[in-house]
Write a protein that holds these residues in place. Structure first.
Motif, PDB file in Angstrom:
ATOM      1  N   GLU A 170       0.847  -1.190   0.000  1.00  0.00           N
ATOM      2  CA  GLU A 170       0.000   0.000   0.000  1.00  0.00           C
ATOM      3  C   GLU A 170       0.884   1.243   0.000  1.00  0.00           C
ATOM      4  OE1 GLU A 170      -3.372   0.691   0.015  1.00  0.00           O
ATOM      5  OE2 GLU A 170      -3.570  -1.404  -0.591  1.00  0.00           O
ATOM      6  N   PRO A 171       0.794   2.088  -1.033  1.00  0.00           N
ATOM      7  CA  PRO A 171       1.589   3.316  -1.005  1.00  0.00           C
ATOM      8  C   PRO A 171       1.165   4.179   0.178  1.00  0.00           C
ATOM      9  CG  PRO A 171       0.711   2.940  -3.205  1.00  0.00           C
ATOM     10  CD  PRO A 171       0.065   1.941  -2.289  1.00  0.00           C
ATOM     11  N   ALA A 172       2.116   4.473   1.042  1.00  0.00           N
ATOM     12  CA  ALA A 172       1.808   5.241   2.243  1.00  0.00           C
ATOM     13  C   ALA A 172       2.513   6.588   2.249  1.00  0.00           C
ATOM     14  CB  ALA A 172       2.210   4.444   3.487  1.00  0.00           C
ATOM     15  N   SER A 173       3.415   6.782   1.318  1.00  0.00           N
ATOM     16  CA  SER A 173       4.165   8.031   1.337  1.00  0.00           C
ATOM     17  C   SER A 173       4.531   8.448  -0.078  1.00  0.00           C
ATOM     18  CB  SER A 173       5.442   7.853   2.165  1.00  0.00           C
ATOM     19  OG  SER A 173       6.336   6.997   1.480  1.00  0.00           O
ATOM     20  N   LYS A 174       4.925   9.698  -0.186  1.00  0.00           N
ATOM     21  CA  LYS A 174       5.394  10.218  -1.481  1.00  0.00           C
ATOM     22  C   LYS A 174       6.625   9.446  -1.936  1.00  0.00           C
ATOM     23  CE  LYS A 174       7.003  14.411  -3.687  1.00  0.00           C
ATOM     24  NZ  LYS A 174       6.209  15.138  -4.589  1.00  0.00           N
ATOM     25  N   GLU A 175       7.479   9.047  -0.987  1.00  0.00           N
ATOM     26  CA  GLU A 175       8.689   8.285  -1.321  1.00  0.00           C
ATOM     27  C   GLU A 175       8.336   6.951  -1.969  1.00  0.00           C
ATOM     28  OE1 GLU A 175      11.749   6.141   1.463  1.00  0.00           O
ATOM     29  OE2 GLU A 175      12.255   8.279   1.337  1.00  0.00           O
ATOM     30  N   GLU A 176       7.315   6.275  -1.462  1.00  0.00           N
ATOM     31  CA  GLU A 176       6.907   4.996  -2.046  1.00  0.00           C
ATOM     32  C   GLU A 176       6.287   5.189  -3.423  1.00  0.00           C
ATOM     33  OE1 GLU A 176       6.227   2.453   2.047  1.00  0.00           O
ATOM     34  OE2 GLU A 176       4.570   3.628   1.250  1.00  0.00           O
ATOM     35  N   ASP A 177       5.554   6.293  -3.621  1.00  0.00           N
ATOM     36  CA  ASP A 177       5.023   6.596  -4.951  1.00  0.00           C
ATOM     37  C   ASP A 177       6.169   6.851  -5.933  1.00  0.00           C
ATOM     38  OD1 ASP A 177       2.393   6.361  -4.127  1.00  0.00           O
ATOM     39  OD2 ASP A 177       2.091   8.522  -3.862  1.00  0.00           O
ATOM     40  N   GLU A 178       7.213   7.548  -5.466  1.00  0.00           N
ATOM     41  CA  GLU A 178       8.377   7.790  -6.314  1.00  0.00           C
ATOM     42  C   GLU A 178       9.099   6.489  -6.634  1.00  0.00           C
ATOM     43  OE1 GLU A 178      10.921  10.880  -4.795  1.00  0.00           O
ATOM     44  OE2 GLU A 178       9.306  12.342  -4.831  1.00  0.00           O
ATOM     45  N   ASP A 179       9.111   5.545  -5.684  1.00  0.00           N
ATOM     46  CA  ASP A 179       9.724   4.243  -5.940  1.00  0.00           C
ATOM     47  C   ASP A 179       9.029   3.547  -7.104  1.00  0.00           C
ATOM     48  OD1 ASP A 179      11.581   4.529  -3.928  1.00  0.00           O
ATOM     49  OD2 ASP A 179      10.535   3.231  -2.507  1.00  0.00           O
TER      50      ASP A 179
END
Length: 158
Positions: A24-33
Protein backbone atom coordinates in the motif's frame (compact mmCIF):
# COMPACT_ATOMS: atom_id res chain seq x y z
CA UNK A 1 25.01 -5.28 -23.50
CA UNK A 2 23.36 -8.15 -25.24
CA UNK A 3 19.95 -9.75 -25.02
CA UNK A 4 20.95 -11.94 -22.08
CA UNK A 5 21.59 -8.95 -19.84
CA UNK A 6 18.59 -6.90 -20.97
CA UNK A 7 16.18 -9.85 -20.77
CA UNK A 8 17.29 -10.74 -17.25
CA UNK A 9 17.14 -7.08 -16.26
CA UNK A 10 13.69 -6.58 -17.74
CA UNK A 11 12.25 -9.63 -15.99
CA UNK A 12 13.89 -8.70 -12.70
CA UNK A 13 12.65 -5.12 -12.83
CA UNK A 14 9.12 -6.21 -13.77
CA UNK A 15 9.16 -8.41 -10.67
CA UNK A 16 10.40 -5.54 -8.49
CA UNK A 17 7.70 -3.24 -9.86
CA UNK A 18 5.04 -5.85 -9.24
CA UNK A 19 6.30 -6.45 -5.69
CA UNK A 20 6.25 -2.74 -4.88
CA UNK A 21 2.72 -2.47 -6.26
CA UNK A 22 1.56 -5.11 -3.81
CA UNK A 23 2.41 -2.74 -0.98
CA UNK A 24 0.00 0.00 0.00
CA UNK A 25 1.59 3.32 -1.01
CA UNK A 26 1.81 5.24 2.24
CA UNK A 27 4.17 8.03 1.34
CA UNK A 28 5.39 10.22 -1.48
CA UNK A 29 8.69 8.29 -1.32
CA UNK A 30 6.91 5.00 -2.05
CA UNK A 31 5.02 6.60 -4.95
CA UNK A 32 8.38 7.79 -6.31
CA UNK A 33 9.72 4.24 -5.94
CA UNK A 34 6.95 3.01 -8.25
CA UNK A 35 7.77 5.75 -10.75
CA UNK A 36 11.46 4.79 -10.71
CA UNK A 37 10.79 1.05 -10.97
CA UNK A 38 8.52 1.64 -13.97
CA UNK A 39 11.29 3.75 -15.50
CA UNK A 40 13.77 0.92 -14.91
CA UNK A 41 11.52 -1.51 -16.78
CA UNK A 42 11.18 0.90 -19.69
CA UNK A 43 14.98 1.31 -19.78
CA UNK A 44 15.42 -2.45 -20.24
CA UNK A 45 12.62 -2.59 -22.81
CA UNK A 46 14.32 0.25 -24.72
CA UNK A 47 17.68 -1.57 -24.61
CA UNK A 48 16.03 -4.82 -25.79
CA UNK A 49 14.42 -2.89 -28.67
CA UNK A 50 17.83 -1.50 -29.56
CA UNK A 51 19.39 -5.00 -29.47
CA UNK A 52 16.69 -6.38 -31.78
CA UNK A 53 16.53 -3.37 -34.12
CA UNK A 54 13.02 -2.26 -33.11
CA UNK A 55 11.86 1.28 -32.52
CA UNK A 56 10.73 1.79 -28.91
CA UNK A 57 7.93 3.96 -30.27
CA UNK A 58 6.76 1.09 -32.48
CA UNK A 59 6.75 -1.38 -29.56
CA UNK A 60 4.84 1.04 -27.31
CA UNK A 61 2.34 1.74 -30.10
CA UNK A 62 1.82 -2.00 -30.60
CA UNK A 63 1.36 -2.46 -26.85
CA UNK A 64 -1.18 0.35 -26.69
CA UNK A 65 -3.08 -0.91 -29.71
CA UNK A 66 -5.48 1.14 -31.74
CA UNK A 67 -9.12 0.77 -32.62
CA UNK A 68 -10.58 0.76 -36.11
CA UNK A 69 -10.87 4.53 -35.81
CA UNK A 70 -7.08 4.75 -35.34
CA UNK A 71 -7.42 6.04 -31.79
CA UNK A 72 -5.02 4.52 -29.27
CA UNK A 73 -6.81 2.61 -26.55
CA UNK A 74 -5.71 2.53 -22.90
CA UNK A 75 -3.62 -0.51 -22.01
CA UNK A 76 -5.50 -3.68 -21.31
CA UNK A 77 -6.39 -4.28 -17.69
CA UNK A 78 -6.11 -8.02 -18.30
CA UNK A 79 -4.65 -9.70 -15.22
CA UNK A 80 -0.92 -9.13 -15.20
CA UNK A 81 -0.22 -12.84 -14.88
CA UNK A 82 -1.68 -13.41 -18.37
CA UNK A 83 1.10 -11.31 -19.89
CA UNK A 84 3.99 -13.32 -18.45
CA UNK A 85 3.85 -16.17 -20.99
CA UNK A 86 5.37 -14.18 -23.89
CA UNK A 87 8.03 -12.74 -21.61
CA UNK A 88 8.90 -16.24 -20.41
CA UNK A 89 9.19 -17.35 -24.04
CA UNK A 90 11.76 -14.62 -24.61
CA UNK A 91 13.71 -15.87 -21.59
CA UNK A 92 13.55 -19.39 -23.07
CA UNK A 93 14.93 -18.11 -26.40
CA UNK A 94 17.72 -16.27 -24.61
CA UNK A 95 18.53 -19.45 -22.68
CA UNK A 96 18.83 -21.33 -25.97
CA UNK A 97 21.10 -18.57 -27.28
CA UNK A 98 23.39 -19.08 -24.30
CA UNK A 99 23.23 -22.87 -24.58
CA UNK A 100 23.36 -23.32 -28.36
CA UNK A 101 24.79 -20.05 -29.64
CA UNK A 102 21.68 -19.39 -31.78
CA UNK A 103 20.61 -15.79 -32.13
CA UNK A 104 17.39 -14.60 -30.54
CA UNK A 105 15.01 -14.06 -33.43
CA UNK A 106 13.18 -10.76 -33.82
CA UNK A 107 10.02 -12.80 -34.52
CA UNK A 108 10.17 -14.28 -31.03
CA UNK A 109 11.41 -11.12 -29.32
CA UNK A 110 8.75 -8.72 -30.63
CA UNK A 111 5.69 -10.33 -28.97
CA UNK A 112 7.62 -10.59 -25.70
CA UNK A 113 8.60 -6.93 -25.78
CA UNK A 114 5.02 -5.93 -26.57
CA UNK A 115 3.78 -8.08 -23.66
CA UNK A 116 6.34 -6.60 -21.27
CA UNK A 117 5.36 -3.12 -22.44
CA UNK A 118 1.65 -3.90 -21.99
CA UNK A 119 2.41 -5.13 -18.50
CA UNK A 120 4.32 -2.03 -17.43
CA UNK A 121 1.75 0.26 -19.09
CA UNK A 122 -1.00 -1.54 -17.13
CA UNK A 123 0.96 -1.24 -13.90
CA UNK A 124 1.54 2.44 -14.60
CA UNK A 125 -2.15 2.96 -15.26
CA UNK A 126 -3.09 1.23 -12.00
CA UNK A 127 -0.65 3.49 -10.15
CA UNK A 128 -1.69 6.68 -11.99
CA UNK A 129 1.79 7.05 -13.49
CA UNK A 130 2.21 8.31 -17.03
CA UNK A 131 4.79 6.20 -18.82
CA UNK A 132 6.60 9.27 -20.18
CA UNK A 133 7.02 10.53 -16.61
CA UNK A 134 8.53 7.16 -15.66
CA UNK A 135 10.95 7.31 -18.58
CA UNK A 136 11.92 10.90 -17.81
CA UNK A 137 12.50 10.14 -14.12
CA UNK A 138 14.68 7.19 -15.11
CA UNK A 139 16.84 9.33 -17.39
CA UNK A 140 17.31 11.92 -14.62
CA UNK A 141 18.21 9.18 -12.15
CA UNK A 142 20.75 7.61 -14.50
CA UNK A 143 22.28 10.99 -15.37
CA UNK A 144 22.67 11.77 -11.67
CA UNK A 145 24.29 8.41 -11.01
CA UNK A 146 26.68 8.90 -13.92
CA UNK A 147 27.68 12.36 -12.66
CA UNK A 148 28.28 10.99 -9.15
CA UNK A 149 30.19 7.93 -10.41
CA UNK A 150 27.68 5.41 -9.04
CA UNK A 151 26.16 4.14 -12.28
CA UNK A 152 27.19 0.57 -11.36
CA UNK A 153 26.21 -1.07 -8.14
CA UNK A 154 23.12 -2.05 -6.26
CA UNK A 155 20.44 -0.21 -4.39
CA UNK A 156 17.68 2.09 -5.45
CA UNK A 157 19.01 5.09 -3.51
CA UNK A 158 22.69 5.11 -4.49
Amino acid sequence: MGMVYVTLGMIGELGELRDKMNMEPASKEEDEDLLHEAGDVFWYIARACQEMGFSLHYVISAAQGAGEDGVTKPPSMMPIENKWSEICRLAENVKKFVRDGKDVSPDSAFPALVSATKMVLSLCQISNIHYLDAMSANMKKLSSRLERGVIKGSGDRR
